[in-house]
Design an enzyme around this catalytic site. Structure first.
Site, PDB file in Angstrom:
ATOM      1  CE  LYS A  61      -0.610   0.088   5.048  1.00 14.57           C
ATOM      2  NZ  LYS A  61      -1.578   0.166   6.156  1.00 14.57           N
TER       3      LYS A  61
ATOM      4  NE  ARG B 203      -5.581  -0.324  11.988  1.00  8.74           N
ATOM      5  CZ  ARG B 203      -4.709  -0.438  11.001  1.00  8.74           C
ATOM      6  NH1 ARG B 203      -4.016   0.623  10.579  1.00  8.74           N
ATOM      7  NH2 ARG B 203      -4.483  -1.609  10.424  1.00  8.74           N
TER       8      ARG B 203
END
Length: 350
Positions: free
Chosen positions: A35, A127
């Protein structure tokens, strides 16, 4: 053309091969994460030539466009709005929401596929994932009834949000969840995906728990450092990518602006020290391309600030002229921004 991002393909390949070697040594499957460089095909091709089985990316768009024979893992939790594309383009996805799992199962049935999933467990970094104290046997039994999903195992993510460092105590929480899942399901979990580049320190020391058999690693390969403490990895390149910028002005000026000080172009108010005249330089790049916090200047150059299109520097040491090129090293966030900006030329060095 400048600004220019230099991408050293051989350096990336060497870092990747070294990381594969370390993972193989401790029987850990490596999922290279793409990414940060937007799944750039030049770097994907290097991964294609390696021995890894899978590539990971957080964006379905990147999984869709990359050309690879490797299996593909979607790292960000799937959105309900992209379930169809997840089944079409990802072989594996990380999940924590029951409603999404149901929709993935329905879509996999429509596409006549069996989709692999990893159940994410939140160990306190806060998260993604089911909180480690909240998982129960009913949820586990419900997953087993989804006939077009194959439950590979469990995973976790650390340091990315809360900064929680992987330790044996933290991993013990994952092991407890693993034991529960295997007991209730009656199946041994094939995959325990234990985190990212912040787990590399334990890996390199041979202290990663033996039940962790997969790591999703991006930054340690692209920047040559583990991310729990920010320590460089011995023998790895830290300059797989560097930024070159051109000087467009070079003048001696006061160190403190004259007049009343208000907000700058980004609504921020700065405080300046009067240090007398200094040699100031402007470079042709700005905050539209990268945050200055993610630039590591060359020796003898100090970053003073930036507007949207100009980087303001102080020259402390050295002799420069307008048109000269300065080279900066980068942080992970810097590479991410520069790869995304179409105003920055990408230059591949073989």
């Amino acid at each position: 053309m400048y600004p220019r991002l230099n991408i050293y393909l051989k350096r990336y390949q060497e870092n990747l091969e070294k990381m594969i070697h370390v993972c193989d040594l401790y029987q850990v499957s490596l999922v290279p994460v793409t990414k940060v460089f937007c799944a750039d095909q030049h770097l994907i091709d290097i991964i294609n030539q390696s021995s890894v089985d899978m590539i990971g990316d957080s964006r379905i768009q990147n999984l869709k466009t990359m050309k690879t024979h490797k299996r593909k893992m979607l790292l960000r939790l799937p959105m309900l709005s992209e379930v169809s594309e997840v089944i079409s383009w990802a072989d594996v996805s990380l999940n924590s929401e029951w409603d999404v799992l149901v929709k993935l199962n329905e879509e996999a049935k429509k596409q006549n596929k069996v989709h692999d999933i990893i159940l994410m467990i939140d160990l306190g970094d806060l998260r993604e994932g089911i909180y480690y104290q909240a998982i129960d046997e009913h949820f586990i039994r419900d997953i087993m009834r989804l006939d077009h999903l194959r439950w590979l195992g469990i995973g976790t993510n650390l340091t990315c949000y809360g900064g929680v460092i992987p330790t044996k105590d933290v991993y013990q929480k994952l092991n407890d969840v693993l034991s529960l899942c295997e007991k209730i399901s009656g199946h041994k979990m094939m995959v325990v995906s234990g985190g990212n580049s912040s787990s590399v320190d334990l890996l390199m020391k041979g202290e990663l728990p033996s039940y962790v058999n997969e790591l999703r690693i991006g930054e340690a390969i692209i920047l040559g450092r583990e991310t729990a403490h920010g320590t460089p990895i011995l023998g790895f390149f830290d300059d797989v990518m560097t930024l070159e910028v051109e000087l467009i002005e070079l003048k001696t000026k006061p160190s403190k602006p004259e007049g009343d000080i208000g907000m700058d172009a980004f609504g921020e108010i700065h405080h300046f020290e009067d240090r007398g005249p200094i040699l100031r330089a402007l470079a042709g790049i700005g905050r539209q391309d990268i945050s200055i916090d993610h630039l590591i200047p060359p020796q003898g150059v100090q970053i003073l600030g930036a507007s949207s299109d100009h980087l303001v520097l102080e020259i402390l040491v050295g002799h420069y002229h307008v048109g000269d090129i300065l080279t900066f090293k980068l942080t992970y966030g810097g590479i991410l921004s520069l790869m995304t900006s179409h105003y920055v030329e990408k230059h591949y060095v073989r």
